[in-house]
Every structure is written in C-alpha cells, then in structure tokens.
Design an enzyme around this catalytic site. Structure first.
Site, short mmCIF file in Angstrom:
data_model
loop_
_atom_site.label_atom_id
_atom_site.label_comp_id
_atom_site.label_asym_id
_atom_site.label_seq_id
_atom_site.Cartn_x
_atom_site.Cartn_y
_atom_site.Cartn_z
N VAL A 82 0.79 -1.34 -0.01
CA VAL A 82 0.00 -0.14 -0.14
C VAL A 82 1.22 1.21 -0.47
O VAL A 82 1.61 1.39 1.02
CB VAL A 82 -0.84 -0.16 1.42
CG1 VAL A 82 -1.40 1.25 1.18
CG2 VAL A 82 -1.65 -1.39 1.42
N LYS A 83 0.78 1.62 -0.89
CA LYS A 83 1.45 2.82 -0.79
C LYS A 83 0.33 4.30 -0.14
O LYS A 83 0.14 5.47 -1.01
CB LYS A 83 2.33 3.53 -2.37
CG LYS A 83 2.76 4.71 -2.71
CD LYS A 83 3.16 4.50 -4.57
CE LYS A 83 4.16 6.07 -4.45
NZ LYS A 83 5.30 5.65 -3.73
N THR A 84 1.18 4.48 0.43
CA THR A 84 0.87 5.90 1.59
C THR A 84 2.23 6.10 2.79
O THR A 84 2.46 5.47 2.68
CB THR A 84 -0.41 4.57 3.44
OG1 THR A 84 -0.91 6.19 3.72
CG2 THR A 84 0.61 4.00 3.86
N TYR B 225 6.46 6.13 4.65
CA TYR B 225 7.51 6.55 4.37
C TYR B 225 8.42 6.90 5.61
O TYR B 225 9.61 7.30 5.32
CB TYR B 225 6.95 8.06 3.28
CG TYR B 225 7.21 7.06 1.49
CD1 TYR B 225 7.93 6.66 1.08
CD2 TYR B 225 6.10 6.74 1.77
CE1 TYR B 225 7.59 6.08 -0.04
CE2 TYR B 225 5.53 6.07 0.32
CZ TYR B 225 6.65 5.73 -0.61
OH TYR B 225 5.96 4.69 -1.51
#
Ligand code: PMP
Length: 313
Positions: free
Chosen positions: A154-156, A160
């Site tokens: 999931v690119k949440t 990061y």
C-alpha cells in the site's frame, strides 16, 4: 523548482498557494493518505507529452484505498481525467513528475474513511543522463515494514516514515540511499524504489511478496528485458551478500527511473562503474516511455491528444 500554476483538488484547478487541507484532518493526524508518483515524458518530435502507465498507477491507488477501507464515489476514469486536466491546465510541455494523492479530510478520528479529496500536481523535472544518477547505497539497520503490520504493497504516506529512518541514517553516514532488508534479513527495496541486480548475466529481483511495493517500473523493466533482450528476470529472495557479489545493481521506480547503484556499504558493485546491462536497459526504457520506440502504445497516454498512440480505455 518551478511551481505549477494550478493544483487539482477533486478535478477543480486551484491556484498553487490555495491548495490546502486542514491541520486536524485524518490525513495529517494519522497519515491517512494513499498516493501515486508518476512520470510524464515529452517527445519534441511528436509535440506530445506521454503519461507513463497511468491506468496501472490508478488501479494500484484504488487497491491501496480498498485495503485501507477509504470510501469514495469517484472512479479510476475520473481520476485519470483529473490528472490529465491538471497537466493541460498548467500547459506542461516538458518532462514532469506527477503526484496523485487521496487524502482523508474532514475532522474525523482514527476510524475516518471519508471524505476523501483527490489532489493532482505536477513538477517539471528535466531529463538527467544516467551518469549523473549513480548513487552509493548503505544497507539500512532499520528493517523494512512487513505485510503483517504495515503493508509495503500500500503506497500510503505513513509507510515513508520507515523509508525516512533509513534514508536519513544513510545521509548522516555519507551515503546517498538506503537499501532495506526484510524482517527475515533478505533484500527488499530502497525507500522509494525497487531493486534489480545482475549476477553472472542474470537479472534478479525480489518477489512481490518480498516486502516491496508492487512497482510499475519494475514490472515494465521485467517485460522489456524479455522483449528487447530475450532475458528472463528471476524473481527470488536475494541475500545481503549477493549485493556485494553482484556485477550490476540499480534502483527502479517512477521517480528513480533507472538509478545505478555503484557501491553498497562502500564495496564497489562490479567494476564500480555503471554496467552495460543497466545502460542498454535504460536506453530501451527511455525510448519506450517517450514513444521514440513505438512498442507498448498502451503504456503511453498522450496528454494533448496529437499522437496516434492514444489509448481508448
Ligand atoms: N518502492 C517504493 C517504496 C516506492 O515508493 C516506489 C515509488 N512508487 C517504488 C518502489 C517504485 O514503484 P513505481 O515503479 O510504481 O513508481
């Protein structure tokens, strides 16, 4: 950085300085956002800007939102329109890095899944020769987040913080980039890019179940290795020490494109120079993304509509 004139919020073009969400929104309080980073490539001969694999990025966004249980009435088709309208509204006629983010706004608490606002923005980024992109990497002491707790699939934005821990440590120690290992100690990826190594002529990369984002660039390069060079990319676990034994190593991703890694933990990768496979793969990739090579027309969405490769989906 030259600022765009407009940022798009739910399809509405808003002056750059007025594109805001509230400080008490779940997007900021809990990192409740899912986003995509994409590229658009200018082809001067065609007088056209091509967004690279827009559909695949939007589908990944949709999947990430599903996993995080966000609620929205809008569709992939609408998001694509909003992204393209934003580029046209700014009249960007040069290489760009694009962001498309779903933010949970409003004043909700930890369980908020709506309202979601979709923000599209562009930053002009001129092409850089491969030689200027080479980096020195450090294997991070911070391990990669895991699917059982904080899924890298999931690119949440929240993910990061893991990337930042490794990256900032690497910078403090005099390196350019971090390489993360999984909890099991196998090579995962960089903070913002996947990894492909070449060992004894065999391009090899961690599997999609190996603590990585399912990268659009990685998938594209696997396909180009096959179609342009007849080489099969092996997807398997990679040990840390294989990074030291590799002939070539590079990061790949929308922002990183193909970024050669010339040393890991101060040990040179191969000769310590950018390798021949990396060079030819980058050339093949760049020709395709710009439409100089007209294979894979389905990967390029023309922004201004002048080219014959216009996709219909
Ligand atoms: N891994 C991570 C952690 C990333 O942030 C990115 C950039 N989106 C990638 C890999 C590369 O993915 P893509 O090729 O889809 O940009």
């Amino acid at each position: 950085m030259a600022r765009s004139k407009f940022i798009s919020m739910d399809g509405k073009l808003v002056p750059y300085d007025e594109a805001r969400i509230h400080v008490l929104s779940p997007a900021l309080k809990y990192g409740a956002n899912v986003f995509e980073g994409l590229r658009a490539y200018w082809n001067a001969d065609h007088g056209e800007l091509y967004v690279f694999r827009m559909r695949e990025h939007m589908v990944r966004l949709q999947q990430g939102m599903k996993i995080m249980r966000y609620k929205t009435q809008s569709s992939v088709e609408q998001w694509e329109r909003w992204l393209l309208d934003m580029i046209r509204g700014n009249d960007h006629r040069t290489d760009c890095h694009l962001r498309f983010t779903a933010f949970v706004t409003g004043e909700g608490f930890m369980d908020a899944v709506e309202p979601v606002v979709f923000v599209a923005s562009a930053e002009e980024r001129p092409a850089k020769p491969l030689e200027q992109k080479a980096v020195k990497a450090q294997v991070a002491t911070w391990r990669r987040i895991d699917d059982s707790s904080m899924p890298p699939r999931v690119k949440t934005g929240a993910n990061y913080s893991n990337a930042r821990l490794g990256l900032l440590q690497a910078r403090a120690d005099g390196y350019n980039e971090a390489i993360f290992l999984t909890q099991a100690g196998k090579v995962a990826e960089g903070g913002g890019a996947c990894l492909i190594m070449v060992r004894d002529g065999v391009p090899t990369t961690p599997m999609v179940t190996g603590g990585i984002l399912e990268s659009v660039t990685r998938a594209s390069l696997i396909s180009l290795f096959q179609s342009k060079f007849g080489t099969k990319v092996v997807e398997r676990d990679i040990d840390r020490t294989e990074l030291y034994a590799a002939d070539e190593l590079f990061f790949c991703g929308s922002a990183y494109e193909v970024t050669p890694v010339t040393s890991v933990d101060r040990l040179p990768v191969g000769t310590g120079e950018i390798g021949p496979v990396t060079k030819s793969l980058w050339k093949a990739f760049e020709d395709v993304v710009r439409g100089r090579d007209n294979s894979h027309p389905e990967w390029r969405t023309p922004v201004f509509g002048g080219a014959s490769a216009r996709r219909t989906t």
